[in-house]
Design a protein around this motif. Structure first.
Motif, PDB file in Angstrom:
ATOM      1  N   ARG A 177       2.566   2.597  -3.427  1.00 54.66           N
ATOM      2  CA  ARG A 177       1.178   2.899  -4.164  1.00 54.66           C
ATOM      3  C   ARG A 177       0.673   4.010  -3.882  1.00 54.66           C
ATOM      4  NH1 ARG A 177      -1.336  -2.893  -3.933  1.00 54.66           N
ATOM      5  NH2 ARG A 177      -2.644  -2.035  -2.055  1.00 54.66           N
ATOM      6  N   ASP A 178       0.560   3.837  -2.732  1.00 51.64           N
ATOM      7  CA  ASP A 178       0.980   5.306  -2.054  1.00 51.64           C
ATOM      8  C   ASP A 178       1.789   7.202  -2.476  1.00 51.64           C
ATOM      9  OD1 ASP A 178      -1.452   5.119  -1.276  1.00 51.64           O
ATOM     10  OD2 ASP A 178      -0.866   5.386   1.080  1.00 51.64           O
TER      11      ASP A 178
ATOM     12  N   ALA B   2      -2.685  13.889   1.329  1.00 47.34           N
ATOM     13  CA  ALA B   2      -2.584  12.480   1.721  1.00 47.34           C
ATOM     14  C   ALA B   2      -0.782  11.887   1.674  1.00 47.34           C
ATOM     15  CB  ALA B   2      -2.451  12.239  -0.485  1.00 47.34           C
ATOM     16  N   ASP B   3       0.000  12.692   2.142  1.00 46.06           N
ATOM     17  CA  ASP B   3       1.400  12.418   2.844  1.00 46.06           C
ATOM     18  C   ASP B   3       1.270  11.681   3.779  1.00 46.06           C
ATOM     19  OD1 ASP B   3       4.244  11.773   3.152  1.00 46.06           O
ATOM     20  OD2 ASP B   3       4.430  13.654   4.170  1.00 46.06           O
TER      21      ASP B   3
ATOM     22  N   VAL C 251      -1.477   9.994   5.000  1.00 42.48           N
ATOM     23  CA  VAL C 251      -1.342   8.504   5.055  1.00 42.48           C
ATOM     24  C   VAL C 251      -0.144   7.192   5.574  1.00 42.48           C
ATOM     25  CG1 VAL C 251      -2.686   5.958   3.393  1.00 42.48           C
ATOM     26  CG2 VAL C 251      -3.612   8.798   4.155  1.00 42.48           C
ATOM     27  N   LEU C 252       0.875   7.771   4.516  1.00 42.80           N
ATOM     28  CA  LEU C 252       2.086   7.252   3.898  1.00 42.80           C
ATOM     29  C   LEU C 252       3.160   7.450   5.521  1.00 42.80           C
ATOM     30  CD1 LEU C 252       3.997   8.927   0.814  1.00 42.80           C
ATOM     31  CD2 LEU C 252       3.968   5.619   1.946  1.00 42.80           C
TER      32      LEU C 252
ATOM     33  N   SER D 265       0.566  -1.204   0.671  1.00 44.58           N
ATOM     34  CA  SER D 265       0.511  -0.382   0.023  1.00 44.58           C
ATOM     35  C   SER D 265       0.978   1.465  -0.055  1.00 44.58           C
ATOM     36  CB  SER D 265      -0.829   0.353   0.983  1.00 44.58           C
ATOM     37  OG  SER D 265      -1.753  -1.518   1.044  1.00 44.58           O
ATOM     38  N   MET D 266       1.764   1.434   0.676  1.00 44.44           N
ATOM     39  CA  MET D 266       2.591   2.581   0.817  1.00 44.44           C
ATOM     40  C   MET D 266       3.546   2.741  -0.261  1.00 44.44           C
ATOM     41  SD  MET D 266       5.131   1.885   5.039  1.00 44.44           S
ATOM     42  CE  MET D 266       5.815   3.879   4.133  1.00 44.44           C
TER      43      MET D 266
ATOM     44  N   ALA E 241       1.695   9.974  -5.212  1.00 43.32           N
ATOM     45  CA  ALA E 241       2.639  11.170  -4.663  1.00 43.32           C
ATOM     46  C   ALA E 241       3.103  11.778  -5.875  1.00 43.32           C
ATOM     47  CB  ALA E 241       3.055  10.658  -3.669  1.00 43.32           C
TER      48      ALA E 241
ATOM     49  N   GLY F 118       8.176   9.728  -0.465  1.00 43.57           N
ATOM     50  CA  GLY F 118       6.445  10.342  -0.734  1.00 43.57           C
ATOM     51  C   GLY F 118       6.700  11.983  -0.324  1.00 43.57           C
TER      52      GLY F 118
ATOM     53  N   ARG G 124       1.296   4.570   7.605  1.00 41.42           N
ATOM     54  CA  ARG G 124       1.479   3.519   7.440  1.00 41.42           C
ATOM     55  C   ARG G 124       2.913   3.298   8.001  1.00 41.42           C
ATOM     56  NH1 ARG G 124      -2.567   3.422   1.638  1.00 41.42           N
ATOM     57  NH2 ARG G 124      -3.267   2.712   3.082  1.00 41.42           N
TER      58      ARG G 124
END
Length: 214
Positions: free
Chosen positions: A22-23, A49-50, A52-53, A19-20, A27, A95, A56
């Motif tokens: 993909r994030d 959105a950062d 979220v990274l 998931s990271m 980004a 990110g 995680r």
């Protein structure tokens, strides 16, 4: 801890890393859109959105002590646990570097950061960074050493583009010192983004072979 529960934790760990990845890919794509299209909305999305990274990465850091204490993994499982921490750190930094690009856009908005003569080389760096991000996700999923080695070649492409950009900036750049500094920073952010992706690849190679070299 039962083996089934242990396997579930390892699967969860690798799932968070995926998931990271993909994030981090989203980004840099968003940051590049913001940069080349002078798109403030895209920059805002990248920055928001950062979190979220960051969350995680914290999740990975919280999971690892549990795995170590409860099961005391050995051999390849131990390598996975150790590499997961390093990979999460590299992805989180990717990110952050995308955020740095987005912040340069916001700092100059509504004026564009990239004058026309620099568009081709910045576009090349942006495209290469996006490809590297996609390949990082593949490497994490397949743990294929050849895929990991390809990342090193893509990183060379970013380095070469960065050198061309710097040459352009020192060869009578007509847009002023401020513009030259902005572009030098942007180029450096893309270069460091690619470097962190290579760090992920190195960790995957270590995970699969026990050696860190690509």
């Amino acid at each position: 801890m039962s083996r089934d529960s242990y396997d579930e934790q390892l699967d969860r760990l690798t799932g968070v890393l995926a998931s990271m990845s993909r994030d981090a890919s989203a980004a840099i794509r968003g940051a590049s859109t913001a940069l080349l299209d002078v798109d403030r909305g895209a920059a805002d999305v990248v920055i928001a959105a950062d979190a979220v990274l960051d969350q995680r990465r914290a999740e990975v850091e919280a999971m690892i002590p549990q795995v170590l204490v409860r099961h005391q993994p050995v051999a390849s499982d131990l390598r996975l646990v150790v590499c997961a921490l390093r990979i999460a750190g590299a992805l989180e930094r990717m990110g952050d570097l995308a955020v740095h690009v987005a912040k340069v856009v916001l700092m100059r908005y509504p004026v564009g950061v990239v004058p026309e003569p620099a568009v081709p080389v910045i576009t090349e760096m942006a495209d290469a960074a996006a490809r590297i991000a996609d390949k990082t996700a593949v490497v994490l999923a397949t743990r294929d050493r050849l895929d990991a080695m390809q990342l090193g070649l893509d990183d060379d492409e970013v380095d070469a583009a960065q050198e061309r950009l710097l040459s352009q900036l020192v060869a009578g750049w007509p847009y002023g010192v401020e513009s030259a500094i902005d572009l030098a920073l942007v180029g450096r952010y893309y270069e460091r983004y690619a470097d962190q992706a290579v760090n992920v690849a190195r960790q995957v190679v270590y995970l699969t072979t026990g050696t860190i070299r690509l």
